[in-house]
Design a protein around this motif. Structure first.
Motif, mmCIF file in Angstrom:
data_model
loop_
_atom_site.group_PDB
_atom_site.id
_atom_site.type_symbol
_atom_site.label_atom_id
_atom_site.label_comp_id
_atom_site.label_asym_id
_atom_site.label_seq_id
_atom_site.Cartn_x
_atom_site.Cartn_y
_atom_site.Cartn_z
ATOM 1 N N PRO B 239 84.821 -33.232 53.610
ATOM 2 C CA PRO B 239 84.631 -32.102 52.680
ATOM 3 C C PRO B 239 85.831 -31.151 52.678
ATOM 4 C CG PRO B 239 82.639 -32.463 53.960
ATOM 5 C CD PRO B 239 83.680 -33.339 54.563
ATOM 6 N N THR B 240 86.393 -30.900 53.849
ATOM 7 C CA THR B 240 87.552 -29.998 53.923
ATOM 8 C C THR B 240 88.764 -30.628 53.232
ATOM 9 O OG1 THR B 240 86.712 -29.157 56.015
ATOM 10 C CG2 THR B 240 88.995 -28.623 55.496
ATOM 11 N N LEU B 241 88.952 -31.922 53.430
ATOM 12 C CA LEU B 241 90.093 -32.596 52.781
ATOM 13 C C LEU B 241 89.992 -32.468 51.266
ATOM 14 C CD1 LEU B 241 90.525 -35.938 54.791
ATOM 15 C CD2 LEU B 241 92.232 -34.131 54.534
ATOM 16 N N TYR B 242 88.797 -32.732 50.713
ATOM 17 C CA TYR B 242 88.617 -32.622 49.253
ATOM 18 C C TYR B 242 88.815 -31.180 48.798
ATOM 19 C CZ TYR B 242 86.923 -37.359 48.300
ATOM 20 O OH TYR B 242 86.832 -38.709 48.130
ATOM 21 N N ALA B 243 88.218 -30.263 49.549
ATOM 22 C CA ALA B 243 88.291 -28.848 49.131
ATOM 23 C C ALA B 243 89.728 -28.336 49.187
ATOM 24 C CB ALA B 243 87.391 -28.007 50.026
ATOM 25 N N MET B 244 90.490 -28.770 50.180
ATOM 26 C CA MET B 244 91.888 -28.303 50.286
ATOM 27 C C MET B 244 92.723 -28.837 49.126
ATOM 28 S SD MET B 244 93.047 -28.155 54.285
ATOM 29 C CE MET B 244 93.126 -29.895 54.517
ATOM 30 N N LYS B 245 92.347 -30.036 48.653
ATOM 31 C CA LYS B 245 93.096 -30.635 47.545
ATOM 32 C C LYS B 245 92.773 -29.915 46.224
ATOM 33 C CE LYS B 245 94.172 -35.118 45.618
ATOM 34 N NZ LYS B 245 93.448 -36.207 44.998
ATOM 35 N N ASP B 246 91.500 -29.533 46.068
ATOM 36 C CA ASP B 246 91.049 -28.957 44.792
ATOM 37 C C ASP B 246 91.251 -27.448 44.703
ATOM 38 O OD1 ASP B 246 90.210 -31.473 44.220
ATOM 39 O OD2 ASP B 246 88.070 -31.106 44.626
ATOM 40 N N ASP B 247 91.311 -26.794 45.835
ATOM 41 C CA ASP B 247 91.267 -25.322 45.826
ATOM 42 C C ASP B 247 92.369 -24.754 46.741
ATOM 43 O OD1 ASP B 247 90.649 -22.644 46.091
ATOM 44 O OD2 ASP B 247 88.495 -22.945 46.417
ATOM 45 N N GLN B 248 93.355 -24.128 46.132
ATOM 46 C CA GLN B 248 94.484 -23.584 46.894
ATOM 47 C C GLN B 248 94.050 -22.508 47.882
ATOM 48 O OE1 GLN B 248 97.859 -24.514 46.957
ATOM 49 N NE2 GLN B 248 96.944 -26.263 45.943
ATOM 50 N N GLU B 249 92.973 -21.790 47.513
ATOM 51 C CA GLU B 249 92.469 -20.733 48.396
ATOM 52 C C GLU B 249 91.943 -21.330 49.713
ATOM 53 O OE1 GLU B 249 93.331 -17.902 47.791
ATOM 54 O OE2 GLU B 249 92.143 -16.833 46.293
ATOM 55 N N VAL B 250 91.280 -22.471 49.586
ATOM 56 C CA VAL B 250 90.775 -23.140 50.790
ATOM 57 C C VAL B 250 91.959 -23.618 51.623
ATOM 58 C CG1 VAL B 250 89.513 -25.162 51.661
ATOM 59 C CG2 VAL B 250 88.536 -23.797 49.804
ATOM 60 N N LEU B 251 92.933 -24.235 50.947
ATOM 61 C CA LEU B 251 94.122 -24.723 51.650
ATOM 62 C C LEU B 251 94.813 -23.577 52.403
ATOM 63 C CD1 LEU B 251 96.195 -27.011 52.228
ATOM 64 C CD2 LEU B 251 97.353 -26.362 50.125
ATOM 65 N N GLY B 252 94.977 -22.464 51.683
ATOM 66 C CA GLY B 252 95.626 -21.296 52.297
ATOM 67 C C GLY B 252 94.837 -20.755 53.475
ATOM 68 N N GLY B 253 93.515 -20.725 53.305
ATOM 69 C CA GLY B 253 92.639 -20.197 54.352
ATOM 70 C C GLY B 253 92.672 -21.060 55.612
ATOM 71 N N VAL B 254 92.631 -22.386 55.413
ATOM 72 C CA VAL B 254 92.651 -23.300 56.567
ATOM 73 C C VAL B 254 94.014 -23.212 57.263
ATOM 74 C CG1 VAL B 254 92.527 -25.730 57.293
ATOM 75 C CG2 VAL B 254 90.932 -24.870 55.562
ATOM 76 N N GLN B 255 95.060 -23.188 56.433
ATOM 77 C CA GLN B 255 96.435 -23.101 56.971
ATOM 78 C C GLN B 255 96.585 -21.836 57.835
ATOM 79 O OE1 GLN B 255 99.271 -23.254 53.787
ATOM 80 N NE2 GLN B 255 100.777 -24.283 55.083
ATOM 81 N N ALA B 256 96.107 -20.733 57.296
ATOM 82 C CA ALA B 256 96.228 -19.460 58.014
ATOM 83 C C ALA B 256 95.423 -19.496 59.320
ATOM 84 C CB ALA B 256 95.739 -18.316 57.129
#
Lengths: 219, 322
Positions: B239-256
């Motif tokens: 779920p996180t992999l898909y969400a990071m691909k679809d949503d930059q906010e999720v990607l940014g949040g996980v990265q941070a």
């Protein structure tokens, strides 16, 4: 006495079997050249046919047994690096024990597998008993030292039994104990000393006894 | 409940499995016995023994031997759990204090090591060394998977390939081994054995993906741990992999979160966002695809009663809520 060949075998073994993400230096506190040397020496003295396969399997198991002793009894939540090392020590121990099983299975060495399992079981039982030995009495000193000797030399004894080298065992046993138990920084001896400092005298006496008997045997 | 009917079908054997699990450390040293019993009597779904028992019914029955294989698979699973609890610093398992909490890490580790050796001893009556080849390879892959999971913790550079490889090692292989070893122990035809093996693999993959979805969609009460625990612990699941691909906010949040940097979304916000995103549905579809593959494999197996129950279990696992 400990030869360069054993040192090279140790190096090659680690290179061949370590997981790519684990550093070679991770093995520094475990798998000593002496351990490699003695496995090699015992197997060379035996008539056993599949020396190389059994040698590798036993080295894997010895690493597994020893590396698990390095894990802290309690984790300190503040020390992140130490915690990660602890986690890896658990996992790398399991990784090498799985190699032991895999190598023996692949080469269809099931008699060997079942023979050495007995020793592995008993080593873990002894470790558990030593760990929970809260009160140490003088009368138990020798028994406890014998247990520590089995923890470190159990697989070697088991190999001598498997290869039916009982006569040779008499020649090599004291040397094994001296080199693999009392000439190293044994976790288990330290644990006993920390719980009962008086045991140190029993350890010294044991070392003297071993030295004398080894000299006598050489004569 | 479909699982209940499948359980009823193998109920007598499961009771024998339970009894044997309890007896497995009897008459050994008292500390090993206490720690093992503490671990082994905590219960569990006994999924692996159920798969061994059902798969074995496609071949010749030597019930005592089959029970030993079922017990062995459960013990290997439990030995890995007791070590996992040390690694994850877990304090509670199935409502009871973990062995490492009750005693210490050393006790937990030596208990796991002892159980491992005891498990192999259980398989001694089998002369077929393929049983050992399958099990030893599975255990080895499981260990490799665990090391790589630690290596990849809090690492953003992961993809679907690494994820599938990880869950294969972490979960699917042990379920695959359960069905395959049940088949080997009951001496089924090789073709039946491989079909059962494939079924186990696909079920295992589907099961783990569902587990990873439930980590976001269940409640803390149902899970017995905080929602989004995988991500909180630095593990990137489907779920996180898909969400990071679809949503930059999720990607940014996980990265941070992984880099311990400031971000306008907290990790709890990110978890909430993933929970309500299409990533859940996408992951569910992948889980269903593995389930379909499992069903296709089932269709090729001989028609008999255990086949019906394997199908029931597949359906139960696909619909489970926690």
């Amino acid at each position: 006495m400990i030869n360069k060949q054993a040192e090279q075998i140790r190096k090659d073994f680690i290179k061949e079997y370590k997981h790519p993400s684990i550093k070679e230096s991770f093995y520094d506190p475990v798998l000593t050249v002496k351990q490699v040397y003695f496995f090699q020496k015992l197997l060379l003295e035996s008539d056993y046919k599949q020396k190389n396969d059994l040698f590798k399997a036993l080295i894997h198991m010895q690493i597994s047994l020893d590396i698990h002793d390095l894990v802290d009894l309690e984790f300190d939540s503040i020390e992140e690096n130490r915690n990660q090392t602890n986690q890896l020590q658990v996992l790398v121990g399991d990784f090498h024990s799985s190699y032991f099983y895999r190598l023996l299975s692949e080469h269809n060495l099931l008699d060997e597998l079942y023979h050495f399992i007995q020793s592995i079981k008993s080593i873990n039982e002894i470790k558990m008993s030593l760990l929970h030995q809260d009160e140490i009495k003088i009368k138990d000193f020798n028994k406890l030292l014998n247990q520590v000797e089995t923890v470190h030399c159990g697989l070697y004894y088991s190999l001598l039994d498997f290869c039916q080298m009982n006569k040779y065992k008499n020649d090599v046993e004291f040397e094994l104990i001296k080199e693999l138990v009392y000439h190293i920084d044994s976790y288990w001896l330290s644990l006993l000393k920390s719980r009962e400092p008086a045991i140190e005298q029993a350890i010294d006496a044991k070392i003297n006894y071993l030295n004398e008997i080894i000299i006598t045997n050489r004569r | 409940m479909k699982l209940a009917t499948a359980l009823k079908y193998v109920n007598k054997d499961i009771q024998r499995v339970e009894k044997k699990i309890k007896n497995v450390t009897k008459a050994e040293s008292s500390m090993i016995q206490s720690a093992s019993n503490h671990l082994l009597t905590a219960g569990g779904k006994r999924i692996r023994p159920i798969f061994v028992l059902l798969a074995s019914r496609f071949g010749q029955q030597n019930q005592e031997r089959i029970i030993d294989v079922a017990v062995a698979l459960e013990l290997i699973h439990m030995a890995s759990l007791v070590h996992d609890d040390v690694i994850d610093h877990s304090m509670v398992r199935r409502g009871k204090p973990t062995v490492n909490k009750q005693w210490d890490n050393g006790t937990a580790i030596y208990t796991g090591d002892y159980i491992f050796a005891r498990t192999l001893e259980l398989l001694k009556p089998f002369k077929n060394h393929r049983l050992h080849t399958v099990l030893s390879n599975t255990i080895h892959q499981l260990c490799v998977g665990e090391i790589e999971q630690i290596r990849d913790k809090f690492q953003l550079k992961q993809n679907h390939f690494t994820y599938f490889k990880r869950i294969k090692r972490k979960t699917a292989l042990l379920i695959e081994s359960s069905t395959q070893m049940g088949a080997i122990a009951s001496e089924t035809d090789r073709s039946v054995e491989y079909l059962l093996k494939d079924y186990g693999y696909n079920i295992g993959m589907s099961y783990q993906i569902m587990d990873d979805i439930l980590d976001f969609t269940s409640t803390e009460k149902e899970l017995g741990k905080p929602v989004g625990s995988d991500l909180l612990n630095g593990h990137i699941t489907l779920p996180t992999l898909y969400a990071m691909k679809d949503d930059q906010e999720v990607l940014g949040g996980v990265q941070a979160y992984f880099n311990e940097q400031e971000y306008h979304l907290t990790i709890e916000d990110v978890i909430h966002r993933i929970k309500h995103s299409h990533a859940i549905e996408k992951s569910y579809n992948i889980s269903q695809r593995y389930l379909e593959k499992a069903n296709q494999t089932l269709e090729q197996l001989p028609n008999n009663e255990p086949k019906k129950y394997l199908d029931d279990i597949a359906q139960y696992l696909s619909k489970r809520r926690f």
